[in-house]
Design a protein around this motif. Structure first.
Motif, PDB file in Angstrom:
ATOM      1  N   LEU A  45       4.276  12.229  -5.417  1.00 42.03           N
ATOM      2  CA  LEU A  45       4.399  12.115  -6.865  1.00 42.03           C
ATOM      3  C   LEU A  45       5.521  13.015  -7.372  1.00 42.03           C
ATOM      4  O   LEU A  45       5.886  13.998  -6.722  1.00 42.03           O
ATOM      5  CB  LEU A  45       3.092  12.532  -7.542  1.00 42.03           C
ATOM      6  N   ARG A  46       6.037  12.684  -8.554  1.00 38.38           N
ATOM      7  CA  ARG A  46       7.005  13.577  -9.193  1.00 38.38           C
ATOM      8  C   ARG A  46       6.306  14.886  -9.518  1.00 38.38           C
ATOM      9  O   ARG A  46       5.205  14.886 -10.052  1.00 38.38           O
ATOM     10  CB  ARG A  46       7.541  12.956 -10.475  1.00 38.38           C
ATOM     11  N   ASP A  87      -3.923  11.797 -11.556  1.00 40.61           N
ATOM     12  CA  ASP A  87      -2.910  11.619 -10.513  1.00 40.61           C
ATOM     13  C   ASP A  87      -2.877  10.183 -10.012  1.00 40.61           C
ATOM     14  O   ASP A  87      -1.823   9.648  -9.678  1.00 40.61           O
ATOM     15  CB  ASP A  87      -3.166  12.566  -9.343  1.00 40.61           C
ATOM     16  N   TRP A 127       1.708   4.381 -12.022  1.00 44.92           N
ATOM     17  CA  TRP A 127       2.869   4.299 -12.914  1.00 44.92           C
ATOM     18  C   TRP A 127       4.176   4.505 -12.140  1.00 44.92           C
ATOM     19  O   TRP A 127       5.090   3.694 -12.233  1.00 44.92           O
ATOM     20  CB  TRP A 127       2.730   5.349 -14.006  1.00 44.92           C
ATOM     21  N   GLU A 128       4.257   5.588 -11.388  1.00 48.55           N
ATOM     22  CA  GLU A 128       5.497   5.928 -10.696  1.00 48.55           C
ATOM     23  C   GLU A 128       5.870   4.934  -9.607  1.00 48.55           C
ATOM     24  O   GLU A 128       7.051   4.667  -9.376  1.00 48.55           O
ATOM     25  CB  GLU A 128       5.398   7.326 -10.088  1.00 48.55           C
ATOM     26  N   GLN A 129       4.871   4.385  -8.930  1.00 48.80           N
ATOM     27  CA  GLN A 129       5.130   3.439  -7.846  1.00 48.80           C
ATOM     28  C   GLN A 129       5.164   1.995  -8.345  1.00 48.80           C
ATOM     29  O   GLN A 129       5.321   1.064  -7.561  1.00 48.80           O
ATOM     30  CB  GLN A 129       4.067   3.592  -6.751  1.00 48.80           C
ATOM     31  N   ASP A 130       4.983   1.805  -9.638  1.00 43.50           N
ATOM     32  CA  ASP A 130       4.997   0.478 -10.275  1.00 43.50           C
ATOM     33  C   ASP A 130       4.009  -0.478  -9.599  1.00 43.50           C
ATOM     34  O   ASP A 130       4.341  -1.611  -9.254  1.00 43.50           O
ATOM     35  CB  ASP A 130       6.412  -0.097 -10.274  1.00 43.50           C
ATOM     36  N   ARG A 186      -0.856   8.369 -12.441  1.00 40.82           N
ATOM     37  CA  ARG A 186       0.555   8.751 -12.249  1.00 40.82           C
ATOM     38  C   ARG A 186       1.143   7.975 -11.080  1.00 40.82           C
ATOM     39  O   ARG A 186       2.269   7.476 -11.147  1.00 40.82           O
ATOM     40  CB  ARG A 186       0.680  10.254 -11.966  1.00 40.82           C
ATOM     41  N   GLU A 234       2.068   5.492 -21.428  1.00 38.68           N
ATOM     42  CA  GLU A 234       2.116   6.936 -21.601  1.00 38.68           C
ATOM     43  C   GLU A 234       1.566   7.263 -22.979  1.00 38.68           C
ATOM     44  O   GLU A 234       1.998   6.684 -23.979  1.00 38.68           O
ATOM     45  CB  GLU A 234       3.539   7.444 -21.428  1.00 38.68           C
ATOM     46  N   ASP A 290       2.775  17.319  -6.651  1.00 41.38           N
ATOM     47  CA  ASP A 290       3.350  16.126  -6.018  1.00 41.38           C
ATOM     48  C   ASP A 290       2.398  15.478  -5.020  1.00 41.38           C
ATOM     49  O   ASP A 290       2.688  14.426  -4.471  1.00 41.38           O
ATOM     50  CB  ASP A 290       4.670  16.463  -5.327  1.00 41.38           C
TER      51      ASP A 290
END
Length: 134
Positions: A11-12, A50, A56-59, A53, A114, A21
């Motif tokens: 993770l970011r 998480d 979201w981050e990995q679509d 997250r 978000e 992360d």
């Protein structure tokens, strides 16, 4: 089960949180594509933020869940998909948009955005396939 460094989802990092992360999730190769899928445990407190997250981050567009929320009296997973009103998980608002129950599975469509940004500009609509042994 813990994620190996070579395949774990990273993770970011959140500022001033050195371990932010990490999530217990691994990339899984597909037939013709590396890192096609992600395998993760069902989210429990405090990792549910998480989990979103990561989605979201990995679509992530499809979530496959193969556990009940409670099995043999033990909580296995939180109800992370919300209801008709948004619930907040970390930086995200999650709303259940649609739910269809069938004999051995449930299909849910969720809206995720978000929480600090208007969802009309940036939202995701993952679908969850929740398989239930009956």
């Amino acid at each position: 089960m813990y994620a190996y460094d070579h395949s774990r989802v990273i993770l970011r990092r959140i500022a001033d949180e050195p371990n932010s992360d990490y999530i217990n999730a691994c990339h899984v190769d597909g037939y013709m594509e590396e890192k096609k899928y992600i395998a993760s445990q069902g989210p429990v407190n405090p990792m549910v933020g998480d989990f979103w997250r990561m989605v979201w981050e990995q679509d992530v567009c499809i979530i496959v869940m193969v556990t009940k929320l409670v099995e043999e009296g033990k909580m296995k997973c939180l109800k992370y998909w919300g209801e008709s009103k948004p619930i907040i998980h970390g930086p995200f608002a999650v709303t259940l948009s649609e739910e269809n129950d069938y004999s051995c599975y449930t299909i849910r469509t969720m809206t995720v955005h978000e929480k600090d940004k208007p969802h009309i500009f940036s939202q995701r609509d993952p679908v969850s396939l929740h398989f239930l042994a009956r």
